[in-house]
Design a protein around this motif. Structure first.
Motif, PDB file in Angstrom:
ATOM      1  N   TYR A   8      -1.210  18.888  32.427  1.00 53.84           N
ATOM      2  CA  TYR A   8      -0.985  17.529  31.912  1.00 53.84           C
ATOM      3  C   TYR A   8      -1.225  16.490  32.996  1.00 53.84           C
ATOM      4  CZ  TYR A   8       1.476  18.945  27.615  1.00 53.84           C
ATOM      5  OH  TYR A   8       1.805  19.460  26.392  1.00 53.84           O
ATOM      6  N   SER A  21       0.034  12.236  33.555  1.00 55.17           N
ATOM      7  CA  SER A  21       1.094  11.376  33.029  1.00 55.17           C
ATOM      8  C   SER A  21       0.632   9.988  32.594  1.00 55.17           C
ATOM      9  CB  SER A  21       2.200  11.229  34.074  1.00 55.17           C
ATOM     10  OG  SER A  21       1.680  10.592  35.224  1.00 55.17           O
ATOM     11  N   LEU A  59       9.673  10.137  34.518  1.00 57.76           N
ATOM     12  CA  LEU A  59       9.355  11.419  33.886  1.00 57.76           C
ATOM     13  C   LEU A  59      10.400  12.485  34.181  1.00 57.76           C
ATOM     14  CD1 LEU A  59       5.601  11.526  34.953  1.00 57.76           C
ATOM     15  CD2 LEU A  59       6.444  11.040  32.650  1.00 57.76           C
ATOM     16  N   ALA A 114       9.556  13.995  25.490  1.00 56.47           N
ATOM     17  CA  ALA A 114       8.791  12.853  25.983  1.00 56.47           C
ATOM     18  C   ALA A 114       8.745  11.752  24.917  1.00 56.47           C
ATOM     19  CB  ALA A 114       7.381  13.296  26.359  1.00 56.47           C
ATOM     20  N   LEU A 170       2.288  11.679  27.351  1.00 54.49           N
ATOM     21  CA  LEU A 170       1.763  12.683  28.283  1.00 54.49           C
ATOM     22  C   LEU A 170       0.445  13.200  27.732  1.00 54.49           C
ATOM     23  CD1 LEU A 170       5.090  14.628  28.919  1.00 54.49           C
ATOM     24  CD2 LEU A 170       4.072  12.804  30.316  1.00 54.49           C
TER      25      LEU A 170
END
Lengths: 318, 318
Positions: free
Chosen positions: B156, B158, B197, B281, B288
Motif C-alpha cells: 500500500y 498512503s 495512520l 481506515a 489507502l
C-alpha cells in the motif's frame, strides 16, 4: 565505489556497532530501536562542529572525527552519565574514501574506548560540519545539574586549564609546533571526555559543568543556575609549565580562565565531602584542583589584581 | 538583542517545551534528562537538511523549520512510533531576529500538533543547515521494520505520489505558481508526517518505509531488507489530477514512481488483514491505496510498458 558504499563501509563497521543489549536495531532501517535499561534515566546532548569555526578546514580528518565525538561526550561526563550510544549527521563537500576512512577511524577509536555504539546517521552534501548526538544513562536523581551549588561548596577543576587555547595557537602557527608543545596541541585536537572521574565523583558532586566556553564563562553558568556566587583563589588555578613557558605567566593565566575547549570538568562539592573525595581520587591516581568556594553573593570575586584582558573576555561571555 | 538572547527567546519558549512527564530536565543544562516510559522502546532518527540541497537557500524560514522537523518525524511515523521529543542543531550564517522568529514558528507549529518537546540544541555559525533528531516510543516488538515483508503481502501507499516533486518544480518556476498548483507546492514545502495512520495500521503492518528517496527506490529498500520482490499494478499508483494536468500523464507517472520528498508511507500487510484494515481506515476517513503484491522473486515487475526515463532513474537509485 559510490559514496553510499563508502559510507556503509566506514560507518556500518562492527567496531562502530558493537553488540549492546540496549541497542535492539541499529543502522539500516528508518529508525534505531533502543531498550533503555530499567530504572535508568536517559541523558541526551547534541553538538555541531563546523569547519572553519570549531576546527580548521584542513585539519586531519581523524582529529575532526575524534573531536566532534569527544565534545559531545564531554556533556555526558559533566552530568555524571555513562555513555551508551550516539548518532552522527555528517555534511561534507564530497565523499573521498581516504578522508572518510580517517574520519571514521577517529570516531571509532574514541567510541570503542567507551563501548558506545553508532545507532543512526545521515550523510549530506554541503559545507563540512559534524553533528553528534550522544546518549547515556544515569540513575534517577543522580545527574549532576548546574543548579545544585550551595554557599560553602568547594569549586574544583579536573585538570590544567588553557591547554586547548594554547594548543589552537600551536595548530595555527606551525613555527610553534615543537616537541615540547605537543601536549597543548593534543589537548586541542583530541580532548578526552573525563569519564575517568565518574566513579570518584559519583554521589559526591553537587553541581558540574564541562569547560567548553572557558572557565569563567562556564563557572558563571553554574553560578547563575544555582543563584550563587564564587570566590576564586587565582594562585590555585592549574596551569601547565608548557603553557607558561610558551606564552608567559600573564597570557597563560588569561588563557586558563578565558580559553575554551578544555573539556575539563568544573564541579562543586560540600566541604564535608572533601576528605573522602581526595582519598578516592588519590586511589584512582586522579589529580583534582580546588580553586575556590561558592558564596551567597552573586558574581565572581578574587580576580581583582589580574589583568583587564581576562576581565574583558569574561564580560563578553556574559 | 544578542544572538544568545535571540535563540533563548525563540527556542526556549513554552510552546517548544510543553510539560511532558518523560522530560525531567529540558534545555539549559549540559544535557537533557528523560525518563522513558516503562515497557516502551525508544525509537530514534536523525536527518540533516542543507540549504541549496534539501531546500532553496532563500526559502521561507517558516517552511525550512517545518520541513526539517517533518522530514525527521516521518521516519518515526514509518516505524509506527509515537513521537515524543527532539533536539535541534541549527547552523546559520547570521542570527537575524526575524528569520529566527519565523523559523522557530514553523518548528513550533508542527511540534505542537504532536505535543512533542524540544529538549536540547546547539546553534553554530556556518552555511545554513538544520539537523533534527527525533525520538518516539513504541511497544517492544511493535515497530514496523523494513525487513518484515512476506510473499503474498499487499503493498500500500498512503496518498498520491509525486506531489512533492511537482511542488519543487512550482517553487523553482514562479510562472507555475498558480492557485490550482498550491497543493503541490504545499506537499513539497510542508510535508505532513503520517502519524494519522498509526491507529489504523497498528498491529497490522508487516513492513513499512516512508517515501523520501522516491517510491521505487524506497520500495526497493524494503524488498532488499526482506529478501523479496514485488509486482506492481501501475494503474493503481495514486497520482493527483493537479500533477497530471501540470505535467501530463507520462511525466506525472515518472514523478510518482521516482520523485522524492513525498513522505507518504509505503507499507505491507498480510492479505488476511485487508478487510479489517480497509474498514478501519474508512472509519478514520483515511484513503489507502493498494498498488501491488510482494513476491518471492527479487526485483520489481509490472512496469515494463512504461517509459524508460522512469526505469533509468530507478536504475540510478540502486
Amino acid at each position: 565505489m559510490s559514496e553510499f558504499e563508502l559510507i556503509r563501509r566506514y560507518f556500518c563497521s562492527e567496531i562502530l556497532q558493537p553488540e549492546r543489549r540496549d541497542v535492539c536495531l541499529g543502522i539500516g532501517d528508518d529508525c534505531a530501536l533502543i531498550s533503555v535499561p530499567e530504572g535508568k534515566q536517559l541523558v541526551v546532548s547534541v553538538d555541531t562542529s563546523v569547519a572553519g569555526v570549531h576546527f580548521p578546514e584542513d585539519a586531519d580528518p581523524y582529529d575532526i572525527g575524534w573531536r566532534a565525538l569527544a565534545v559531545s561526550l564531554s556533556d555526558l561526563a559533566a552530568m555524571g552519565a555513562k555513555p551508551a550510544w550516539f548518532t552522527l549527521a555528517l555534511t561534507l563537500p564530497e565523499g573521498k574514501g581516504e578522508w572518510l576512512e580517517s574520519f571514521s577511524q577517529g570516531i571509532s577509536d574514541l567510541a570503542r574506548r567507551f563501548g558506545i555504539a553508532l545507532v543512526g546517521g545521515d550523510t549530506t552534501r554541503g559545507a563540512l560540519s559534524v553533528t553528534v548526538q550522544v546518549q547515556g544513562y544515569v540513575s534517577p536523581g543522580a545527574a549532576w545539574k548546574r543548579s545544585g551549588a550551595k554557599p560553602g561548596d568547594l569549586i574544583y577543576v579536573s585538570g590544567p586549564l588553557g591547554e586547548a587555547a594554547g594548543g589552537l595557537e600551536v595548530v595555527l602557527n606551525p613555527e610553534l609546533d615543537l616537541p615540547e608543545y605537543q601536549s597543548l596541541k593534543q589537548a586541542y585536537l583530541r580532548p578526552e571526555p573525563r569519564f575517568d572521574l565518574l566513579s570518584s565523583l559519583s554521589g559526591r558532586v553537587r553541581a558540574a559543568i564541562d569547560i567548553s566556553d572557558g572557565f569563567l564563562a562556564d563557572l558563571n553558568h553554574v553560578l547563575k543556575a544555582s543563584g550563587v556566587g564564587a570566590v576564586l583563589d587565582p594562585g590555585r588555578i592549574p596551569i601547565s609549565s608548557s603553557l607558561k613557558s610558551l606564552f608567559g605567566e600573564d597570557r597563560a593565566f588569561e588563557m586558563a580562565i578565558s580559553g575554551g575547549d578544555d573539556y575539563q570538568l568544573c564541579f562543586m562539592i560540600s566541604p564535608k565531602r572533601r576528605l573522602e573525595l581526595e582519598v578516592c581520587a588519590d586511589q584512582c591516581h586522579l589529580q583534582l584542583y580546588p580553586v575556590g568556594v561558592i558564596t551567597s553573593t552573586p558574581g565572581i570575586e578574587g580576580l581583582n589584581h589580574f589583568n583587564s584582558a581576562g576581565f574583558d573576555h569574561f564580560g563578553r561571555n556574559n
